[in-house]
Design an enzyme around this catalytic site. Sequence first.
Site, PDB file in Angstrom:
ATOM      1  N   HIS B  85       6.537   8.178 -12.153  1.00  0.00           N
ATOM      2  CA  HIS B  85       6.402   6.734 -11.935  1.00  0.00           C
ATOM      3  C   HIS B  85       4.956   6.442 -11.588  1.00  0.00           C
ATOM      4  O   HIS B  85       4.339   7.162 -10.800  1.00  0.00           O
ATOM      5  CB  HIS B  85       7.306   6.246 -10.798  1.00  0.00           C
ATOM      6  CG  HIS B  85       7.131   4.777 -10.526  1.00  0.00           C
ATOM      7  ND1 HIS B  85       7.759   3.809 -11.274  1.00  0.00           N
ATOM      8  CD2 HIS B  85       6.366   4.112  -9.623  1.00  0.00           C
ATOM      9  CE1 HIS B  85       7.390   2.612 -10.844  1.00  0.00           C
ATOM     10  NE2 HIS B  85       6.548   2.769  -9.840  1.00  0.00           N
ATOM     11  N   ASP B 164      18.199  -4.265  -5.486  1.00  0.00           N
ATOM     12  CA  ASP B 164      16.733  -4.343  -5.575  1.00  0.00           C
ATOM     13  C   ASP B 164      16.283  -5.606  -6.297  1.00  0.00           C
ATOM     14  O   ASP B 164      15.282  -6.211  -5.922  1.00  0.00           O
ATOM     15  CB  ASP B 164      16.163  -3.107  -6.274  1.00  0.00           C
ATOM     16  CG  ASP B 164      14.639  -3.174  -6.354  1.00  0.00           C
ATOM     17  OD1 ASP B 164      14.007  -3.218  -5.285  1.00  0.00           O
ATOM     18  OD2 ASP B 164      14.098  -3.219  -7.474  1.00  0.00           O
ATOM     19  N   ARG B 171      11.614 -11.318  -2.025  1.00  0.00           N
ATOM     20  CA  ARG B 171      10.291 -10.932  -1.513  1.00  0.00           C
ATOM     21  C   ARG B 171       9.198 -11.703  -2.244  1.00  0.00           C
ATOM     22  O   ARG B 171       8.206 -12.118  -1.639  1.00  0.00           O
ATOM     23  CB  ARG B 171      10.083  -9.426  -1.676  1.00  0.00           C
ATOM     24  CG  ARG B 171      10.911  -8.597  -0.691  1.00  0.00           C
ATOM     25  CD  ARG B 171      10.950  -7.119  -1.108  1.00  0.00           C
ATOM     26  NE  ARG B 171       9.622  -6.551  -1.179  1.00  0.00           N
ATOM     27  CZ  ARG B 171       9.278  -5.512  -1.950  1.00  0.00           C
ATOM     28  NH1 ARG B 171      10.195  -4.941  -2.727  1.00  0.00           N
ATOM     29  NH2 ARG B 171       8.055  -5.054  -1.945  1.00  0.00           N
ATOM     30  N   SER B 186      12.047   0.115  -3.038  1.00  0.00           N
ATOM     31  CA  SER B 186      12.282  -0.526  -4.327  1.00  0.00           C
ATOM     32  C   SER B 186      12.038   0.466  -5.465  1.00  0.00           C
ATOM     33  O   SER B 186      12.871   0.619  -6.371  1.00  0.00           O
ATOM     34  CB  SER B 186      11.358  -1.743  -4.464  1.00  0.00           C
ATOM     35  OG  SER B 186      11.449  -2.306  -5.749  1.00  0.00           O
ATOM     36  N   LYS B 190      15.432   3.108  -7.512  1.00  0.00           N
ATOM     37  CA  LYS B 190      15.718   3.124  -8.943  1.00  0.00           C
ATOM     38  C   LYS B 190      15.486   4.499  -9.548  1.00  0.00           C
ATOM     39  O   LYS B 190      16.260   4.955 -10.395  1.00  0.00           O
ATOM     40  CB  LYS B 190      14.878   2.046  -9.649  1.00  0.00           C
ATOM     41  CG  LYS B 190      15.425   0.646  -9.347  1.00  0.00           C
ATOM     42  CD  LYS B 190      14.547  -0.457  -9.913  1.00  0.00           C
ATOM     43  CE  LYS B 190      13.249  -0.537  -9.126  1.00  0.00           C
ATOM     44  NZ  LYS B 190      12.407  -1.684  -9.518  1.00  0.00           N
TER      45      LYS B 190
END
Lengths: 427, 427
Positions: B85, B164, B171, B186, B190
């Site tokens: 990621h 999320d 947010r 967050s 995932k």
Amino acid sequence: MSTWSAVDVITAKRDGFALSDAAITWILTAYVNGDVAEEQMSALLMAIFFNGLASNELRTWTAQMIASGERLDLSGLSRPTVDKHSTGGVGDKISLILAPLVAACGAAVPQLSGRGLGHTGGTLDKLETIPGWRATLSNDEIRDQLERVGAVICAAGEGLAPVDRKLYALRDVTGTVESIPLISSSIMSKKIAEGTGALVLDVKVGRGAFIKDYARARELATTMVALGHGHGVATVAQLTSMDEPLGRCVGNALEVTESVEVLRGAGPSDVRELTLALARIMVELVGIDVDPATKLDDGSAYEVYRQMILAQGGDVDATSPVASSRELVVAARAGVVQSVDALSVGIAAWRLGAGRARKEDPVSAAAGVICLVRRGDEVSAGQPLFELHADDDAHLERGRATIADAVVLGDESVNARPLLLERVEKT
Amino acid sequence: MSTWSAVDVITAKRDGFALSDAAITWILTAYVNGDVAEEQMSALLMAIFFNGLASNELRTWTAQMIASGERLDLSGLSRPTVDKHSTGGVGDKISLILAPLVAACGAAVPQLSGRGLGHTGGTLDKLETIPGWRATLSNDEIRDQLERVGAVICAAGEGLAPVDRKLYALRDVTGTVESIPLISSSIMSKKIAEGTGALVLDVKVGRGAFIKDYARARELATTMVALGHGHGVATVAQLTSMDEPLGRCVGNALEVTESVEVLRGAGPSDVRELTLALARIMVELVGIDVDPATKLDDGSAYEVYRQMILAQGGDVDATSPVASSRELVVAARAGVVQSVDALSVGIAAWRLGAGRARKEDPVSAAAGVICLVRRGDEVSAGQPLFELHADDDAHLERGRATIADAVVLGDESVNARPLLLERVEKT
């Protein structure tokens, strides 16, 4: 107004920046109009909880709250106006005595109040135990009564700082009640909008007050005094102790009865002491050279009280409602009363029926607690400590469970503690 | 569950207390069910912004986010799973190269991605410039392709950590995006729900990254690495510089073309360097003893890329879309390139049409920027610095205005700066 965004205002406060006048005006206006969502305002309120509002931000914030509604114009009265606000304590019936007393000294006292929420009823709940008495007056009736009688205690109209109701309801469910700037602006916006020219604040600190910590109470007092002056209202705060209940009586009708005793020159010494201290500040603020004690002792304060109640339809000579279920709580041993815990007494009165948990709950007129001893008193085993009053045995039962720990008995002698702690003026 | 109240949870966090596992589980469940209001959750998120979440609170918070949806089971595959990621940067096309490269080394790479929001499109937007390519796969298709090809890049299903989405939307409008525990949970919820066994995180820091500050980037990396390990996912983070764009190309189809160059053993050296660094960590995490560089150079990574695109319906031999409006930006003077500002290039690409402002906006396939110089290059007056690509002149105009300040020319020679900054492992 598309140049502003709620996220920009929230993150600015979150990151410790001061909000400009334009930003504050925009966000409160947009909140009233529904263009800023509840979840955005609650995030801003939490950021304010952490980072505060500087004095100029708070002045603008409060001004905008006032501008959200009407502002009473009391400038046409022949008397100077002066009001009092208390942050609330157990057995605090001072307003009932103070408003007619200061009127008897020559001022006009526009005491516009909210409903009580918490252990005991508010001032309006107490007066509503008098048959026929009416809490709601029009603005013209308020002005007329102030001119004629000199004192009004009535419900604050919904037109005064209406955004405060919306903000308060939001703070209540989002953990953002306990913020000094938010508390200050909530209180002061309504008092300034009511049109008084001067104001004394009774800021209570101690076990039975919502602020337990002295430094915080002092900060609240200083903040509100500055806010008052920033809006042209001569404001002084008096910090007072709220560890023990004020007076002997806690409960709606019970407190009216006790207030009348003080208005007639008698009653518990602490209630008389605090009332006179606040009255002296109030007459001083409006430049009236009268010793309020003389107005309690010569019966003129009581006479104004009678006129004030009559003017709002109250049967001033009616007998007080009497509780159908009553019980004495007695000392388990002999000893010296080390303390009478205001919070426990307050919660007991609430459970007996004198207070409400939700806005829409009714309160009992007759329910409450009479405190028969004070800190420092010597008691023998079996001597009555409290009288509990309720409308039925179920409520009596609930109050009894709470009152048990309200008195601590010991063997050492203890001294009474001062009630008046510190006067806070404009710095 | 009436023993909990949202206000209690909010005020506990507000006042600096740790939330119990039960409190966290309750409030996130109640939020999903609508029993905790948006304005209450936003107040809690702001309190978390200020007071943080300790590692055990964050582990539970993230676990509860994962538990709000499904968790893919990839345990039946014959290959070990490892994913990557990136926190996002300008010209970051690494995933397109990395997934097939690591698959070519023998691992399975389940790269489930979201849509891009901000200056450039996300990985899915880039691959969607390939005719026929399909972003949406069923869970069975994902497992089948992982087993057969070894790499999947597809849209993360709505079933993964669905709370999320609700939290992120909240947010976004309440100024509570920039919180390390909230960002970490967050991202990691995932990635953990997607079922990968190991994970490398490319945490970018610099002018073109959403985190500009090194210490904060390091804290984010440390927090996510701990969260991964807390949920049984072997996780390593690599901090990388994002002051300059990565590679030469910024834009959806342009980045696919550049990725293919690197997959064929050529392309910009920085893209190759970062891809290999992350690939080495990934193979190390799953215990495969292969040097990924050999798989770029022998064509096997490119072969996996072709299979991966074909498996999802993409015409891997189609010509890239070409922008109809193109323009060169040239140097106003001779000099040495002191810096190429990633943020300005990113914003220019966005204005040219490559990125979106709102979720529902389309992106242009062909639009973008080709950077013709890098920091340290000597240029003569009139030498091209950038090539701007857009679908029409109006977009070209918007991009031109932004790109003007992206290159600073000076007279001193400057050194290239390192791309790989620090590796962060479990402590």
